[in-house]
Design a protein around this motif. Sequence first.
Motif, mmCIF file in Angstrom:
data_model
loop_
_atom_site.group_PDB
_atom_site.id
_atom_site.type_symbol
_atom_site.label_atom_id
_atom_site.label_comp_id
_atom_site.label_asym_id
_atom_site.label_seq_id
_atom_site.Cartn_x
_atom_site.Cartn_y
_atom_site.Cartn_z
ATOM 1 N N LYS A 283 -0.437 0.380 27.614
ATOM 2 C CA LYS A 283 0.678 1.291 27.349
ATOM 3 C C LYS A 283 1.078 1.306 25.874
ATOM 4 O O LYS A 283 1.773 2.211 25.420
ATOM 5 C CB LYS A 283 1.885 0.910 28.206
ATOM 6 C CG LYS A 283 1.704 1.219 29.692
ATOM 7 C CD LYS A 283 3.001 1.035 30.457
ATOM 8 C CE LYS A 283 2.845 1.434 31.924
ATOM 9 N NZ LYS A 283 4.132 1.293 32.670
ATOM 10 N N SER A 284 0.677 0.273 25.132
ATOM 11 C CA SER A 284 1.041 0.190 23.713
ATOM 12 C C SER A 284 0.047 -0.722 23.012
ATOM 13 O O SER A 284 -0.843 -1.300 23.644
ATOM 14 C CB SER A 284 2.462 -0.361 23.558
ATOM 15 O OG SER A 284 2.510 -1.725 23.970
ATOM 16 N N GLN A 285 0.224 -0.855 21.713
ATOM 17 C CA GLN A 285 -0.549 -1.842 20.979
ATOM 18 C C GLN A 285 0.034 -3.225 21.245
ATOM 19 O O GLN A 285 1.224 -3.370 21.534
ATOM 20 C CB GLN A 285 -0.500 -1.517 19.484
ATOM 21 C CG GLN A 285 -1.349 -2.431 18.610
ATOM 22 C CD GLN A 285 -1.460 -1.927 17.185
ATOM 23 O OE1 GLN A 285 -2.355 -1.177 16.853
ATOM 24 N NE2 GLN A 285 -0.532 -2.347 16.332
ATOM 25 N N THR A 286 -0.794 -4.259 21.140
ATOM 26 C CA THR A 286 -0.302 -5.618 21.331
ATOM 27 C C THR A 286 0.823 -5.934 20.347
ATOM 28 O O THR A 286 0.777 -5.543 19.173
ATOM 29 C CB THR A 286 -1.443 -6.648 21.162
ATOM 30 O OG1 THR A 286 -0.882 -7.972 21.229
ATOM 31 C CG2 THR A 286 -2.148 -6.486 19.832
ATOM 32 N N GLU A 287 1.819 -6.648 20.805
ATOM 33 C CA GLU A 287 2.932 -7.045 19.953
ATOM 34 C C GLU A 287 2.550 -8.142 18.965
ATOM 35 O O GLU A 287 3.353 -8.508 18.101
ATOM 36 C CB GLU A 287 4.108 -7.493 20.817
ATOM 37 C CG GLU A 287 4.719 -6.365 21.645
ATOM 38 C CD GLU A 287 5.939 -6.814 22.421
ATOM 39 O OE1 GLU A 287 6.252 -8.023 22.375
ATOM 40 O OE2 GLU A 287 6.571 -5.960 23.073
ATOM 41 N N LEU A 288 1.321 -8.652 19.084
ATOM 42 C CA LEU A 288 0.852 -9.656 18.140
ATOM 43 C C LEU A 288 0.517 -9.050 16.775
ATOM 44 O O LEU A 288 0.306 -9.782 15.805
ATOM 45 C CB LEU A 288 -0.387 -10.369 18.698
ATOM 46 C CG LEU A 288 -0.154 -11.189 19.977
ATOM 47 C CD1 LEU A 288 -1.473 -11.698 20.532
ATOM 48 C CD2 LEU A 288 0.802 -12.347 19.722
ATOM 49 N N LEU A 289 0.461 -7.720 16.705
ATOM 50 C CA LEU A 289 0.228 -7.031 15.440
ATOM 51 C C LEU A 289 1.529 -6.392 14.967
ATOM 52 O O LEU A 289 2.220 -5.726 15.735
ATOM 53 C CB LEU A 289 -0.845 -5.955 15.590
ATOM 54 C CG LEU A 289 -2.251 -6.446 15.959
ATOM 55 C CD1 LEU A 289 -3.202 -5.260 16.076
ATOM 56 C CD2 LEU A 289 -2.772 -7.452 14.947
ATOM 57 N N THR A 290 1.853 -6.567 13.708
ATOM 58 C CA THR A 290 3.079 -6.033 13.131
ATOM 59 C C THR A 290 2.875 -4.582 12.704
ATOM 60 O O THR A 290 1.890 -4.259 12.036
ATOM 61 C CB THR A 290 3.495 -6.862 11.909
ATOM 62 O OG1 THR A 290 3.634 -8.233 12.303
ATOM 63 C CG2 THR A 290 4.801 -6.357 11.327
ATOM 64 N N ILE A 291 3.816 -3.727 13.080
ATOM 65 C CA ILE A 291 3.849 -2.355 12.591
ATOM 66 C C ILE A 291 5.067 -2.233 11.671
ATOM 67 O O ILE A 291 6.199 -2.409 12.106
ATOM 68 C CB ILE A 291 3.950 -1.335 13.744
ATOM 69 C CG1 ILE A 291 2.767 -1.486 14.701
ATOM 70 C CG2 ILE A 291 4.008 0.083 13.190
ATOM 71 C CD1 ILE A 291 2.837 -0.570 15.917
ATOM 72 N N VAL A 292 4.828 -1.963 10.403
ATOM 73 C CA VAL A 292 5.920 -1.841 9.433
ATOM 74 C C VAL A 292 6.377 -0.384 9.407
ATOM 75 O O VAL A 292 5.607 0.495 8.989
ATOM 76 C CB VAL A 292 5.474 -2.303 8.034
ATOM 77 C CG1 VAL A 292 6.582 -2.093 7.020
ATOM 78 C CG2 VAL A 292 5.061 -3.773 8.082
ATOM 79 N N PRO A 293 7.611 -0.090 9.856
ATOM 80 C CA PRO A 293 8.056 1.307 9.968
ATOM 81 C C PRO A 293 8.029 2.066 8.649
ATOM 82 O O PRO A 293 7.771 3.267 8.631
ATOM 83 C CB PRO A 293 9.490 1.176 10.502
ATOM 84 C CG PRO A 293 9.569 -0.181 11.119
ATOM 85 C CD PRO A 293 8.638 -1.036 10.330
ATOM 86 N N GLU A 294 8.310 1.371 7.546
ATOM 87 C CA GLU A 294 8.449 2.054 6.256
ATOM 88 C C GLU A 294 7.115 2.490 5.646
ATOM 89 O O GLU A 294 7.086 3.386 4.798
ATOM 90 C CB GLU A 294 9.178 1.151 5.254
ATOM 91 C CG GLU A 294 10.625 0.836 5.618
ATOM 92 C CD GLU A 294 10.744 -0.240 6.687
ATOM 93 O OE1 GLU A 294 11.846 -0.410 7.247
ATOM 94 O OE2 GLU A 294 9.720 -0.933 6.961
ATOM 95 N N THR A 295 6.020 1.848 6.024
ATOM 96 C CA THR A 295 4.742 2.135 5.346
ATOM 97 C C THR A 295 3.602 2.502 6.290
ATOM 98 O O THR A 295 2.733 3.292 5.931
ATOM 99 C CB THR A 295 4.293 0.923 4.515
ATOM 100 O OG1 THR A 295 4.152 -0.222 5.374
ATOM 101 C CG2 THR A 295 5.299 0.615 3.409
ATOM 102 N N ASP A 296 3.574 1.924 7.481
ATOM 103 C CA ASP A 296 2.435 2.122 8.370
ATOM 104 C C ASP A 296 2.488 3.488 9.051
ATOM 105 O O ASP A 296 3.525 4.176 9.039
ATOM 106 C CB ASP A 296 2.380 1.017 9.430
ATOM 107 C CG ASP A 296 2.082 -0.349 8.829
ATOM 108 O OD1 ASP A 296 1.957 -0.448 7.595
ATOM 109 O OD2 ASP A 296 1.985 -1.319 9.605
#
Length: 561
Positions: A195-208
């Motif tokens: 349903k989503s990407q693993t939470e073990l990877l960080t998604i940075v809202p400002e740049t990604d």
Amino acid sequence: MRTVRLNFDRCWRRSLLPALLLLLAAFGQALPAVGAGPKLDFRLRSRVETGPASGRYQVVEQAEAWEPAETAIIVCDMWDLHHCFNAVRRAEEMAPRMDQVLKIARDQGVQIIHAPSSCMDAYKDHPARRRALETPRSKTLPAEIGKWCYQIPAEEKGTYPIDQSNGGEDDDPAEHAAWAAKLTAMGRNPKAPWKSQTELLTIVPETDLISDSGEEIWSILEQRGIKNVVLMGVHLNMCVLGRPFGLRQMAKNGRHVVLMRDMTDTMYDPHSAPRVSHFAGTDLMVEHVEKFVCPTVTSDQLLGGAPARFQGDKRPHVVFVIAEDEYKTETTLPVFASSQLGRDYHVSYVLGNAKERNDLPGLGILTVADAAVVSVRRRVLPDAQVAALRAFVSSGKPVIGIRTASHAFAASGNKVAPAGHTSWEAFDAEVLGGSYHGHHKAGENVKVEPSPTEPPHPILQGVDATKLVGHGSLYKVSPLAKTATPLLIGTIPGQPSEPIAWVNAPATGGQVFYTSLGHVDDFADSQFNRLLRNAIDWACGRGGPSVASVDRKVEVSSPEK
């Protein structure tokens, strides 16, 4: 009115203008121009055919320096859950290091694109998703960039290396059933639970950015002037290769793309052809990519240290160094390795340069090897390559020599080494423990019998020496070094017997085995295959009788076909 204008001009010059200049200078320091900062230093590994239609490939590495602002990393399908439980385990093991790679790259200015396919609903309000949607659609989209790509023309030259027709699940059946039941209880579809990407990877809202669309991602690359793309994630033989934003589409449409080969996994079941271990199946897919799709890099090139390795991957890394024109070992040894070593070893090859006799490109791979199998004849190598060989031997790692390895790095006749090249005449004496000084006339098969050693050496376990025949000329190798122990003796009519297989304990340490067997017809003998497999097991410290099949013969064919 004129007085007011003059006063304003003075104010502008004395206060506002200097302040604005300072602001612009500060802004310029915060956002350096392309080319002003450090580059991303990568070593791109490819496999290049040794000659037209040869079917044999040598490893070639090329150093490149990329502008971070012109580079993107696409993270493919690192989902929160998967229908294969072992795939979940491996993804969770890989994710923390992948997150480190993303952080280092992001901090240097690389654009990170998260691409968890079929999961966009989970991110409909996420800034990284909105920013991707707001990117203007490119007016020069490649044809079919929004579709899966199952093959590119270059792949037609080779044979796809693994059978994934069963979906590639490698779970234990009982464990898989329990996992499917657990997914159902969670309200997930056990065949497609993500349903989503693993939470073990960080998604940075400002740049990604977040997208699973080939058209969106291509537009992002165009709009941001991105020339270089790194793909990582799962699974290499399916999504990483085939997605609309995957390796094939990027390579086919001219984007400079690489695979981060230690940040990926495959969907491969070892019960399927070619019936090698799961990790060996991944190796075969990486080799396929390097031959026909794009180069590869490793995570340590950003993080330092060594490339990543799954905890379950306990295979010793054996490098076959092959460069001789007499006995076709460039064909027989890869076939032997595929049939005898595929489940238990990580196998790599260094082949001689077809255009330059005295060159073994890719020999630097010895720095990460656990053992070397040498089948080379009279190559006088560049100084740096000889240094790499000497460093490997000095480290005390195992060496297995086949036939012409006794004169592997010796100059032919009275020839002098070319400038910048070095011979290693004493390799035979110093490493193998022999004293090769020619051979008897070809034509007589060599009768073989075991040397009277007590107790019998582990290399001879399961080998019936009375059924073993040497098809090549008998080498003159006596006397052996005092540190050598003969295992097999060969005889032809009217000539003194000679050792044809022995072990040695060189001054540098390490397990060393040599045999003057290795003629092309020897590989058709199951006893020889057992002997060689046992020798590799022993040299790598695996111990015990070999599990190689005594009934299995090596048929000479192209290693790619």
